[in-house]
Motif scaffolding. Structure first.
Motif, PDB file in Angstrom:
ATOM      1  N   THR A 523      -1.287   2.322   7.426  1.00  0.00           N
ATOM      2  CA  THR A 523       0.054   2.880   7.354  1.00  0.00           C
ATOM      3  C   THR A 523       0.423   3.128   5.856  1.00  0.00           C
ATOM      4  OG1 THR A 523       0.381   2.233   9.546  1.00  0.00           O
ATOM      5  CG2 THR A 523       2.087   3.382   8.242  1.00  0.00           C
ATOM      6  N   PHE A 524       0.270   1.712   5.234  1.00  0.00           N
ATOM      7  CA  PHE A 524       0.883   1.566   3.851  1.00  0.00           C
ATOM      8  C   PHE A 524      -0.284   0.996   3.219  1.00  0.00           C
ATOM      9  CE2 PHE A 524       4.846   1.137   6.266  1.00  0.00           C
ATOM     10  CZ  PHE A 524       5.731   2.058   5.507  1.00  0.00           C
ATOM     11  N   PHE A 525      -0.279   1.394   1.827  1.00  0.00           N
ATOM     12  CA  PHE A 525      -0.666   0.645   0.689  1.00  0.00           C
ATOM     13  C   PHE A 525       0.228  -0.304  -0.102  1.00  0.00           C
ATOM     14  CE2 PHE A 525      -4.786   2.868   1.470  1.00  0.00           C
ATOM     15  CZ  PHE A 525      -5.455   1.822   1.182  1.00  0.00           C
ATOM     16  N   ALA A 545       7.548  -6.234  12.233  1.00  0.00           N
ATOM     17  CA  ALA A 545       6.513  -5.586  12.975  1.00  0.00           C
ATOM     18  C   ALA A 545       5.519  -6.725  13.224  1.00  0.00           C
ATOM     19  CB  ALA A 545       5.550  -4.481  12.019  1.00  0.00           C
ATOM     20  N   PRO A 546       5.858  -7.328  14.191  1.00  0.00           N
ATOM     21  CA  PRO A 546       5.033  -8.746  14.707  1.00  0.00           C
ATOM     22  C   PRO A 546       3.621  -8.307  14.820  1.00  0.00           C
ATOM     23  CG  PRO A 546       7.178  -8.489  15.664  1.00  0.00           C
ATOM     24  CD  PRO A 546       6.802  -7.374  15.234  1.00  0.00           C
ATOM     25  N   HIS A 547       3.310  -6.816  15.246  1.00  0.00           N
ATOM     26  CA  HIS A 547       2.026  -6.488  15.643  1.00  0.00           C
ATOM     27  C   HIS A 547       1.169  -5.827  14.698  1.00  0.00           C
ATOM     28  CE1 HIS A 547       2.628  -7.985  19.659  1.00  0.00           C
ATOM     29  NE2 HIS A 547       3.860  -7.117  19.691  1.00  0.00           N
ATOM     30  N   ALA A 548       1.592  -5.823  13.502  1.00  0.00           N
ATOM     31  CA  ALA A 548       1.058  -5.045  12.377  1.00  0.00           C
ATOM     32  C   ALA A 548      -0.315  -5.728  11.986  1.00  0.00           C
ATOM     33  CB  ALA A 548       2.234  -5.158  11.326  1.00  0.00           C
ATOM     34  N   GLU A 549      -1.140  -5.110  11.515  1.00  0.00           N
ATOM     35  CA  GLU A 549      -2.567  -5.433  10.798  1.00  0.00           C
ATOM     36  C   GLU A 549      -2.141  -5.602   9.554  1.00  0.00           C
ATOM     37  OE1 GLU A 549      -5.870  -3.479  12.498  1.00  0.00           O
ATOM     38  OE2 GLU A 549      -4.906  -3.258  14.516  1.00  0.00           O
ATOM     39  N   ILE A 550      -2.420  -6.613   8.808  1.00  0.00           N
ATOM     40  CA  ILE A 550      -2.383  -6.992   7.450  1.00  0.00           C
ATOM     41  C   ILE A 550      -3.617  -7.790   6.773  1.00  0.00           C
ATOM     42  CG2 ILE A 550      -0.823  -8.204   5.609  1.00  0.00           C
ATOM     43  CD1 ILE A 550       1.361  -8.486   7.576  1.00  0.00           C
ATOM     44  N   PRO A 685       4.132   4.096  13.950  1.00  0.00           N
ATOM     45  CA  PRO A 685       4.865   4.772  13.316  1.00  0.00           C
ATOM     46  C   PRO A 685       6.444   4.612  13.257  1.00  0.00           C
ATOM     47  CG  PRO A 685       3.201   6.031  14.473  1.00  0.00           C
ATOM     48  CD  PRO A 685       3.284   4.667  14.762  1.00  0.00           C
ATOM     49  N   SER A 686       7.078   4.030  14.397  1.00  0.00           N
ATOM     50  CA  SER A 686       8.391   3.561  14.352  1.00  0.00           C
ATOM     51  C   SER A 686       8.769   2.599  13.769  1.00  0.00           C
ATOM     52  CB  SER A 686       8.683   3.517  15.943  1.00  0.00           C
ATOM     53  OG  SER A 686       8.037   2.006  16.283  1.00  0.00           O
ATOM     54  N   GLN A 687       7.864   1.886  12.909  1.00  0.00           N
ATOM     55  CA  GLN A 687       8.110   0.648  12.223  1.00  0.00           C
ATOM     56  C   GLN A 687       7.966   1.021  10.595  1.00  0.00           C
ATOM     57  OE1 GLN A 687       5.076  -1.857  13.908  1.00  0.00           O
ATOM     58  NE2 GLN A 687       6.506  -2.747  15.228  1.00  0.00           N
ATOM     59  N   VAL A 707       0.560   6.158   3.383  1.00  0.00           N
ATOM     60  CA  VAL A 707      -0.767   6.889   3.209  1.00  0.00           C
ATOM     61  C   VAL A 707      -0.623   8.356   3.751  1.00  0.00           C
ATOM     62  CG1 VAL A 707      -3.132   6.824   4.145  1.00  0.00           C
ATOM     63  CG2 VAL A 707      -2.046   4.767   3.355  1.00  0.00           C
ATOM     64  N   GLY A 708       0.262   8.564   4.493  1.00  0.00           N
ATOM     65  CA  GLY A 708       0.318   9.788   5.144  1.00  0.00           C
ATOM     66  C   GLY A 708       0.915  10.667   4.133  1.00  0.00           C
TER      67      GLY A 708
END
Length: 848
Positions: A523-525, A545-550, A685-687, A707-708
């Protein structure tokens, strides 16, 4: 009186040639148009390139910013180095870095910018033009404790700014006081991720953005004292500070990436023009053949009166040369005269100044291409004409028929073709690419000629259906002597092939960006994360965002100095790998194989490896540099050379947009070197907005890329490039359409006699029309099918082997090609034979 003298004096071949040309150029309109289009395209491309190159050369000091530029990463020039530089000339220094800025009082309006901090002497050469302030010093001054700033109009548009609005940059607030209309050294900065924001050098220091490891470029510009030369300055700097680690550029390199872009664009346009000439060469051959067919009785009569074959050849060679000169002249007038007009209308939109004028070199090159093309394609029918026997006069022949060409003439045609190919390669700024083009064009012409022969053979062998005389006649017309099948397939085939290939490549990339990448991509860089911020960054993202992949990776910037102990400026590096040795590169350390990577050669180092530096390169880059596992590589980090060994090569799935590097090194290889971190985050997307706001509050120095948004920008660029390429390919297709029309026009007399004969035998006009429409429809369908196959293979090869992307067949593109080809062929054929249907039989039966 002068006209009579011109036709009765001088060499005999010239007198005969001029006499015959009194009838006009009715049969050579396509000949002229084909040469004019191809020569004009080549001359236009070369003239525009010369205009831009000459303009940059004349204004090189302003484009570079000085007589010499030195660039350092991470560190400023030391006092000792500065003293040496001041001995060479006057100095101006500035810093460049990326940063996020936000509108004061509205944190939702944020943007990445290319931040530039300049001193009081900037610019040394040229002039920066502003709107809203009388001078740069006034715009950047501190007023009431608030520093000033100047911005590119794109930043004001993106954030909805007006003069007087305030922006938050790091730890401070600046006031927008001017918009930058023109920045003299803008093109030297290369590709930027955001619009320009310019402040004073001391303002950058107060932002708090410069931390150990921050990716900051320090530039020093020098305006030489009288008597100091570029070579002297370079020798002084390299001998006094051999380990300084700075990159030195002089005015010869002022164009930078923009010059390389212009050169590549010019090469592409020249090759498009040459392709048009090759297609037009078929029209040249058709026009000369049709003209010589109409002169069979004249040639036979001359031979009966004692004219030797050499005289016949000279007469019609002179005619062809004179007509070719007219066509080439038209192309040169357009190609040489249009650039000054274009520059007058649109020159202010270029990022560099361009010099208007006529440039001899590109015009000479274009003319040489035109003459060699006319000679290569016109020589064959001319060589056949010299062998027409005198008995043709008494047999009433109306064409050259199966006249054979002498071996000596065949060799001459081959030598002219070789000269044309040699000029294309040696006259190019990228001979390797030009050589591949020449080989590809030769193979394509051979394939299309073979395919035309296959169509004719198939039409001859197929069983003719009973009760369908129109279809039977159509199939017979495809393979009869003098059939237009080869001309149609060759003329339309090349242009349609290019369009199919471009459309399939663009369609596949579009599909991957819109369908595949959004599912795989993060989603981000996040870039420019400091070493002491990495853990805090992780916690900040997870807090919203507790479930984000970092995924975090460190990055060190450096330059490649040597390959296998050979300095890079002396090493052999393939063109598609030179980007890696031109400037500074990013290196990362990793104990494990990065995700979306697979080993190709060699082995990965152990996770606890602590030995000498080991390198992992992408397989394509290693191949381009001629490296294999076991070879040595030397890189320079902050002036220190570090040599390591290639441990392995990798294949990388770049389409995943996951974090990956062309260069990966073993842990500890760059111990002690300042570094930053980059990160990717994949989240719901909501986060998106909460993550962006949280990171901006916790670390204002971190740059954020959605990224979008980046993918949308890529799509826009792809669509623009695709439109430009299709327009260029359309020039080739236009030449093909002209050749197609000329081919049908050349056969007009045969069509008239055929229609008259069929009418005498009882055929109706509708029956003859259906036969012609079937013939042209089958011919168009066959040509479109051949172009679709060859274009699909070309697109597959480019995507798989050059772009390393996935390939999917897109039937809609192919179907569209077939429809376009059939429509063009039927329309051109119908236009060329409609008058034949209305011909009255009586004059032809009386042999009038």
């Amino acid at each position: 009186m002068s006209r009579r003298v011109a036709l009765t004096r001088g060499p005999v071949p010239l007198r005969f040639a001029l006499r015959e040309l009194r009838a006009g150029l009715a049969g050579f309109r396509v000949f002229l148009a084909c040469l004019a289009i191809g020569v004009g395209a080549i001359a236009l491309a070369g003239s525009v390139n010369s205009s831009i190159t000459e303009g940059m050369r004349a204004d090189a000091q302003a484009l570079l910013g000085g007589d010499l530029e030195l660039r350092l990463l991470y560190r400023e020039v030391s006092p000792e180095e500065r003293a040496t530089l001041e001995g060479l000339g006057d100095l101006s220094q500035y810093t460049e870095m990326r940063s996020m800025v936000g509108v004061e009082g509205d944190r939702s309006r944020r943007s990445m910018v290319e931040l530039k901090g300049v001193d009081g002497t900037y610019p040394l050469f040229g002039k920066i033009t502003l709107s809203g302030a009388s001078s740069l010093r006034e715009a950047l001054a501190v007023r009431h404790g608030i520093p000033g700033a100047a911005a590119a109009p794109a930043l004001a548009d993106r954030l909805g700014l007006s003069l007087g609005d305030r922006l938050v940059v790091g730890d401070i607030t600046v006031e927008l006081r001017a918009l930058i209309d023109r920045e003299p050294d803008q093109i030297t900065g290369g590709f930027g991720l955001g619009p320009r924001l310019m402040v004073a050098a001391e303002t950058v220091e107060k932002t708090g953005l410069i931390q150990p490891g921050s990716l900051v470029e320090y530039h020093t510009l020098i305006r030489f004292h009288p008597g100091v030369t570029t070579d002297q300055a370079k020798d002084t700097l390299e001998s006094t500070y051999p380990e300084a680690g700075w990159r030195i550029r002089d005015t010869e390199q002022a164009g930078g990436n923009f010059q390389r872009f212009v050169d590549r664009l010019t090469l592409f346009l020249v090759l498009v023009g040459l392709t048009s000439l090759l297609v037009g060469g078929i029209g040249v051959a058709n026009a000369v053949k049709a003209y010589m067919d109409g002169r069979v009785r004249t040639i036979a009569a001359l031979k009966c009166l004692g004219a030797p074959a050499k005289l016949i050849f000279q007469v019609y060679m002179i005619q062809t040369g004179l007509i070719a000169t007219i066509g080439i002249g038209l192309g040169l007038v357009v190609g040489g005269g249009l650039p000054p007009l274009l520059l007058a209308l649109y020159g202010d939109r270029l990022p560099v100044p361009a010099a208007a004028g006529f440039f001899v070199a590109p015009l000479v090159q274009a003319a040489a291409f035109g003459f060699l093309t006319a000679l290569a394609f016109g020589l064959w029918p001319l060589a056949r004409a010299r062998a027409i026997p005198a008995t043709a006069l008494f047999r009433g022949e109306t064409g050259m028929g199966a006249v054979r060409v002498r071996r000596r003439d065949r060799v001459t045609v081959g030598l002219v073709g070789l000269a044309l190919a040699t000029l294309a390669v040696l006259g190019s700024k990228d001979p390797t690419l030009a050589l591949w083009f020449v080989l590809g064009a030769g193979v394509s012409l051979a394939l299309f000629r073979g395919a035309a022969g296959g169509v004719m053979a198939l039409a001859k062998r197929v069983r003719h259906p009973k009760g369908m005389p129109s279809l039977r006649l159509a199939l017979t017309n495809l393979h009869r002597p003098g059939a237009p099948t080869p001309s149609v397939v060759l003329s339309l085939g090349l242009g349609l092939t290019v369009l199919v290939a471009v459309a399939l490549i663009e369609g596949n990339l579009h599909r991957q960006i819109q369908e595949d990448m959004p599912d795989k991509a993060p989603t981000f860089f996040f870039i420019d994360i400091q070493s002491n911020q990495s853990e805090a960054f992780r916690k900040t993202v997870l807090s919203v965002a507790p479930h984000a992949e970092i995924l975090l990776a460190d990055m060190v910037r450096g330059r490649i100095r040597a390959l296998k102990d050979v300095p890079v400026d002396q090493a052999t590096v393939a063109p598609d790998a030179k980007w890696a040795v031109r400037g500074d590169r990013g290196f990362t350390t990793s104990a494990t194989l990065p995700e979306n990577s697979t080993l190709k050669d060699g082995t990965w180092w152990p996770e606890d490896y602590a030995g000498p530096p080991l390198f992992s390169l992408t397989a394509d880059l290693a191949e381009g540099m001629g490296l294999v596992p076991g070879d040595s590589v030397t890189v320079n980090i902050l002036g220190r050379d570090i040599t390591g060994v290639i441990a392995n090569t990798r294949e990388v799935d770049w389409a995943s947009l996951s974090m990956n590097f062309a260069f990966v090194v073993s842990p500890g290889a760059f111990a002690g070197a300042p570094r930053t971190y980059i990160a990717t985050v994949r989240a719901d997307p909501s986060q998106v907005t909460p993550i962006e706001q949280a990171v901006a509050e916790q670390a204002s120095n971190v740059s954020i890329i959605r990224v979008g948004d980046a993918l949308d920008l890529v799509m826009t660029m792809m669509e623009d490039v695709g439109t430009a390429v299709r327009a260029a390919a359309g020039v080739t297709l236009l030449a093909g359409i002209l050749v197609l029309a000329g081919s049908f026009a050349a056969n007009h007399g045969r069509r008239v006699r055929e229609a008259v004969t069929l009418k005498v035998l009882g055929a109706t006009r509708g029956m003859i029309l259906r036969a012609y429409m079937m013939e042209y429809g089958v011919l168009g369908l066959a040509t479109g099918g051949i172009a679709a196959v060859i274009g699909s293979v070309a697109a597959w090869a480019v995507l798989v082997f050059v772009m390393r992307a996935e390939w999917v067949f897109l039937p809609g593109v192919v179907a569209g090609t077939l429809v376009v080809c059939v429509v063009f062929t039927v329309f051109a054929g119908f236009a060329g034979t409609w008058t034949a249907l209305g011909a009255r039989p009586a004059p032809y039966l009386r042999n009038e």
